[in-house]
Each structure stands twice: as structure tokens, then as C-alpha cells.
Scaffold this motif. Structure first.
Motif, PDB file in Angstrom:
ATOM      1  N   VAL A  85       0.853  -1.192   0.000  1.00 17.24           N
ATOM      2  CA  VAL A  85       0.000   0.000   0.000  1.00 17.24           C
ATOM      3  C   VAL A  85       0.887   1.238   0.000  1.00 17.24           C
ATOM      4  O   VAL A  85       1.652   1.470   0.944  1.00 17.24           O
ATOM      5  N   GLU A  89      -1.311   8.447  -3.497  1.00 18.86           N
ATOM      6  CA  GLU A  89      -1.735   7.972  -4.805  1.00 18.86           C
ATOM      7  C   GLU A  89      -0.544   7.949  -5.769  1.00 18.86           C
ATOM      8  O   GLU A  89       0.317   8.835  -5.703  1.00 18.86           O
ATOM      9  N   CYS A 168      -7.363  -8.198  -7.004  1.00 21.28           N
ATOM     10  CA  CYS A 168      -7.609  -6.758  -7.062  1.00 21.28           C
ATOM     11  C   CYS A 168      -6.298  -5.983  -6.989  1.00 21.28           C
ATOM     12  O   CYS A 168      -6.133  -4.949  -7.643  1.00 21.28           O
ATOM     13  N   HIS A 169      -5.324  -6.487  -6.225  1.00 21.98           N
ATOM     14  CA  HIS A 169      -4.051  -5.788  -6.091  1.00 21.98           C
ATOM     15  C   HIS A 169      -3.265  -5.819  -7.405  1.00 21.98           C
ATOM     16  O   HIS A 169      -2.593  -4.843  -7.751  1.00 21.98           O
ATOM     17  N   GLU A 172      -5.051  -3.267  -9.737  1.00 17.83           N
ATOM     18  CA  GLU A 172      -5.335  -1.939  -9.194  1.00 17.83           C
ATOM     19  C   GLU A 172      -4.865  -0.784 -10.074  1.00 17.83           C
ATOM     20  O   GLU A 172      -5.611   0.173 -10.300  1.00 17.83           O
ATOM     21  N   HIS A 190     -11.293  -6.540   1.365  1.00 13.93           N
ATOM     22  CA  HIS A 190     -10.039  -5.787   1.303  1.00 13.93           C
ATOM     23  C   HIS A 190     -10.228  -4.286   1.585  1.00 13.93           C
ATOM     24  O   HIS A 190      -9.472  -3.455   1.080  1.00 13.93           O
ATOM     25  N   HIS A 193      -7.341  -2.253   2.859  1.00 11.82           N
ATOM     26  CA  HIS A 193      -6.394  -1.756   1.852  1.00 11.82           C
ATOM     27  C   HIS A 193      -6.976  -0.561   1.103  1.00 11.82           C
ATOM     28  O   HIS A 193      -6.316   0.458   0.928  1.00 11.82           O
ATOM     29  N   TYR A 194      -8.234  -0.686   0.657  1.00 11.79           N
ATOM     30  CA  TYR A 194      -8.812   0.311  -0.242  1.00 11.79           C
ATOM     31  C   TYR A 194      -9.571   1.426   0.469  1.00 11.79           C
ATOM     32  O   TYR A 194      -9.750   2.503  -0.092  1.00 11.79           O
ATOM     33  N   LYS A 199     -13.449   2.120  -4.332  1.00 14.48           N
ATOM     34  CA  LYS A 199     -12.067   1.958  -4.790  1.00 14.48           C
ATOM     35  C   LYS A 199     -11.755   0.494  -5.069  1.00 14.48           C
ATOM     36  O   LYS A 199     -11.031   0.167  -6.020  1.00 14.48           O
ATOM     37  N   TYR A 200     -12.290  -0.391  -4.233  1.00 12.71           N
ATOM     38  CA  TYR A 200     -12.087  -1.827  -4.456  1.00 12.71           C
ATOM     39  C   TYR A 200     -12.727  -2.265  -5.773  1.00 12.71           C
ATOM     40  O   TYR A 200     -12.108  -2.961  -6.590  1.00 12.71           O
ATOM     41  N   ALA A 203     -10.785  -1.109  -8.831  1.00 17.57           N
ATOM     42  CA  ALA A 203      -9.609  -1.941  -9.101  1.00 17.57           C
ATOM     43  C   ALA A 203     -10.007  -3.187  -9.881  1.00 17.57           C
ATOM     44  O   ALA A 203      -9.376  -3.545 -10.885  1.00 17.57           O
TER      45      ALA A 203
END
Length: 474
Positions: A85, A89, A168-169, A172, A190, A193-194, A199-200, A203
Motif C-alpha cells: 500500500v 496515490e 484486485c491488487h 489496481e 479488502h 487496503h482500499y 475503490k475496491y 480496481a
């Protein structure tokens, strides 16, 4: 692939950010491609890149400052490992972030079937790979399934089908999509993370966001492009798909197919564009409505590769389910045991309860990431499971929420609270009735308690069966 990497890093200052399995494979191929100005590795842990560096000089940055913006911006190209992470951004950094996934898809996109979804992607990917392989297609499996794409990149042959499981990672930050994309489902996951469901979802939508005309998207009707995804807001409906969309729907239990999707799964019956298939209810390792949906999607994809129904069914019968995915372990002291350790959300625990017959005990709980369990809690009030055994942080939260919202269930004697997995298993054995099933389906992450869901599932099997369970679990 080496040419593609060389073009990316030629004359550049290059950093490998994260030095797990994927980071090590990135360093190996970067060193093989050559052409960089400087090369470095950055990781929170103390690591040794000398083996992968092959004699090349590699700087090393480790410790708590491994993600500092000043460090990252001192490089031109940063190979970021999925799951790391960034504090800010990507667009605010001077460096350019790249990934194995993006470079690999750019190079081989026309050969790739990319598969994602909150749940079911590993089963779908491995089943598709197995059936294509068994029916004579040159096929390779890679990605989130545990095989970094750089590990196979040099061996890809023209025309070979690449079945690529994508998390998703991995999706992303990419700006390229595979020619054939598959989006199975989207559930709350997740968020640690997001931060937000929106946002999830965004991704995940990269699986199709960069497709071209003539590409194909196989997509669950609940998460079709242009549809607002529950919990993700209106922006989730703003990502178009330029390819052909083939929709897939799970028909409500007890109802017949009614033309609601291009692929329709009703019970164990699958219909796809004039073709029909009856999934065997015995003699295959996959069972339950959610697995039948995955089989239906794979059936549709296989039709694109001209696989006959006869060959499909023959290959389906030889497929072995992946470990820890509602895996039958065997019988002990009259109880049937199932390992569904991969379950990290409430929806998958509901699927487990609907798939296994005569559930005596369900074991729920793990790391608390703030996931909403209201749907699971409501389901449990009407379920026939005799003992709901809760454990760890999420188990305690579910216990409190049921006490507040469902006093009848709380007072029924069906609810029990334990500390850890061992106590939960011991209680299930003590309360169990012969012929019933004990299902580990935690609806929660394993982190902080176990290394990962695989270790949790293996510990569960080992605690019950010891060495004798190894053969039954295969």
C-alpha cells in the motif's frame, strides 16, 4: 518478454519494491534483460537479493523507511509488488510504477483469459486450465494462483492459451486488459487496503476497462458494466466495456431458466446460447450452487474454444478441487469435516451452509477488518445449523451483534463463543451428532492468527486428523 522489459528499463534507475516471490522473479528477469542505469531492492524486512541478482550490483534499502516518497522518487521505474500500500496515490510520485501483471498482459494480451472476482477465481481458473489442457489445448496457468507471470514469461509459445488469475491488487493500477476477461462477482472485501467499496470495485473493473472492440467479457449479471454496484455508489456504473459482453446468471433456487443471461445456471443445469449441459451431481469434486455457477462460466468459455460437451464432462470428472475451498477432509468420531478456510466474507459462509448437507456445527471468526456481517447474521437466524461456534475478534463481534439484533437466536442455545480454533473444534466434537458435518468457514481473514488461509486450513486438518488426514484431504 525480455525485449519488453528492456524497453521499459533502458537507461533508467530501477527499484524492485517488495521482495517476496514476485519481487524475486522481477529481479531475475530485470537482471537478465539488462540495460538499466542503477538497480535496487526495497523491502520492510532484511532480505538478500544476491542469488537473484546473478552477480549484478544491487543496492538494498530495508526497514521502516522502505516506502518513503523521497526514496521512491529517486528512481525512474519502480516494480511494485501487489499488496504493498503506497502512502499516497501513484500519480503524485515522480517515479513511474509498473508491475509484472501490466507488462505481461501488454505483451501477451491476445492469448490471455483473465479471471477475477471476490470469490471463486482460483477454482474457475484452475478448472478452465484443467479442461482446456485435458481437451488438447496448449495451456498454461499463472497469476494470483501462486505462479508469478515472470516465472513463465520466457516459455510462452505463440497460440498458447494463458489462464491468468488476477487479484484486485494485481489489477489496481494497470491500464491494459486481457482479450478474454471474466468477472465472477463483487462483495465487500479488502477494505483495510482500499478504504472504500468504490475503490475496491474500481480496481476489479480494470479486468475489462481497457478492453478493445472484438474482445470478450464474461460477467455476472449482478456486476455488469454500467450497473451500480451495491455499496460502491454511482461511480461504479461509469466504467464502460468496449468488448462483447456475455452475461452469466445464477437462477434462484427452485426456478427455471428464463433468459436472464447468456449463461444461465439453474440447479445443476447450464444453458449457453443454444447449448445445454447437465452437471453431474455425483462423481465430481465440486458441489454447491456457487461451484455450479463457476462451472457454467467455464462451460461458456470452453465453447469459445470449441470444446464439445462430451469432452467437457469427461474433463470435469477428473478435476480435483483446490485445498481449503469447501474441501471434504473425512470422517472422525462420526462427524464429517469440511475445510472452507478460504472463506473471508459472510457470503461465502452462507454458500458453504447451503452446499453441505446436515451441518451440525459451523466455525466462524478471525481477524476483524470491519466487514459488515448483517446478511450472515440474518441468514443464521433462519438456518438449520445446530451449533454456531464463534471465535477470535470477528466471532466476538458477531456474538455481540446477534445478542443486540436477534435475541431469539441468542437465547436459543445454538450460539457458542470460544477463543481460538482449537477450542471451537473441541466444542464441535463435544456437541456433534453422528452423521452431521462440522464446517470451518470463518467469514474472516486469518492474518495475525495464522500466516494465511492455507495455514489456517492445514492447522484445522492437522488438529482433527493428524497425519492420517493427509490422504483423505487429497
Amino acid at each position: 518478454m525480455l525485449k519488453k522489459i528492456r524497453q521499459t528499463i533502458e537507461g533508467k534507475k530501477v527499484l524492485i519494491l517488495g521482495f517476496g516471490r514476485e519481487g524475486r522473479s522481477s529481479l531475475r528477469l530485470v537482471c537478465k534483460a539488462g540495460g538499466w542505469e542503477t538497480l535496487a531492492v526495497s523491502d520492510l524486512r532484511e532480505v538478500d537479493p544476491s542469488r537473484e541478482a546473478g552477480g549484478n550490483k544491487v543496492e538494498l534499502f530495508t526497514g521502516e523507511h522502505y516506502l518513503d516518497r523521497e526514496l521512491l522518487d529517486s528512481f525512474d521505474i519502480v516494480f511494485k509488488t501487489p499488496g504493498i500500500v503506497l502512502p499516497e496515490e501513484p500519480k503524485v510520485y515522480r517515479c513511474r510504477f509498473v508491475s509484472q501483471t501490466e507488462l505481461f498482459i501488454e505483451r501477451f494480451r491476445d492469448q490471455i483469459v483473465g479471471i477475477t472476482g471476490t470469490k471463486g477465481k482460483s477454482t474457475t481458473s484452475s478448472l478452465l486450465y484443467h479442461i482446456l489442457k485435458e481437451t488438447g489445448e496448449d495451456t498454461v496457468l499463472a497469476g494470483n494462483i501462486g505462479i508469478p507471470v515472470f516465472d513463465i514469461a520466457e516459455d510462452i509459445m505463440p497460440g498458447e492459451v494463458i489462464v491468468l488469475e488476477l487479484s484486485c491488487h494485481q489489477l489496481e493500477h494497470i491500464q491494459v486488459s486481457p482479450r478474454i476477461a471474466v468477472l465472477l462477482n463483487l462483495y465487500e472485501e479488502h477494505l483495510d487496503h482500499y478504504g472504500t467499496m468504490a475503490k475496491y470495485v474500481r480496481a476489479k473493473q480494470n479486468i475489462y476497462a481497457w478492453q478493445r472492440e472484438g474482445d470478450i467479457l464474461f460477467c455476472n449479471v449482478d456486476v455488469l458494466p454500467g450497473k451500480e454496484i451495491e455499496g460502491a455508489g454511482k461511480e461504479s456504473a461509469c466504467v464502460p466495456c468496449r468488448g462483447e459482453i456475455i452475461s452469466a446468471v445464477m437462477v434462484p433456487e427452485g426456478e427455471k431458466a428464463r433468459g436472464a443471461g447468456d449463461i444461465e445456471v439453474a440447479g445443476n443445469a447450464v444453458r449457453y446460447r443454444g447449448s445445454g449441459l447437465r452437471i453431474p451431481e455425483e462423481g465430481i469434486s465440486l458441489f454447491g450452487r456457487h461451484n455450479y455457477f463457476d462451472i457454467g462460466v467455464v462451460y461458456g468459455i470452453c465453447k469459445e474454444f470449441s470444446v464439445t460437451d462430451e469432452k467437457f464432462l469427461k474433463a470435469l470428472r477428473t478435476f480435483q478441487t483446490l485445498p481449503h475451498r469447501l474441501q471434504y477432509l473425512g470422517v472422525k468420531e462420526g462427524l464429517r469435516f469440511y475445510d472452507d478456510s478460504i472463506s473471508t466474507i459472510g457470503e461465502t459462509t452462507i454458500q458453504a451452509l447451503e452446499s453441505v448437507k446436515n451441518v451440525d456445527s459451523i466455525l466462524i471468526g478471525g481477524m476483524d477488518r470491519g466487514v459488515d456481517y448483517s446478511q450472515l447474521e440474518e441468514y443464521l437466524t433462519g438456518s438449520s445449523v445446530r451449533h454456531i461456534i464463534l471465535m477470535e475478534a470477528t466471532g466476538k463481534r458477531i456474538y455481540r451483534e446477534i445478542k443486540e439484533k436477534y435475541p431469539t437466536l441468542f437465547a436459543s442455545g445454538r450460539l457458542a463463543l470460544t477463543e481460538h480454533l482449537e477450542e471451537a473444534v473441541d466444542l464441535a466434537r463435544e456437541l456433534g451428532e453422528e452423521g452431521g458435518a462440522c464446517v470451518l468457514s470463518p467469514a474472516a481473514a486469518s492474518y495475525g492468527i495464522f500466516k494465511n488461509f492455507e495455514e489456517r486450513g492445514e492447522y484445522f486438518r492437522q488438529y482433527i486428523f493428524g497425519q492420517e488426514g493427509r490422504q483423505a484431504a487429497r
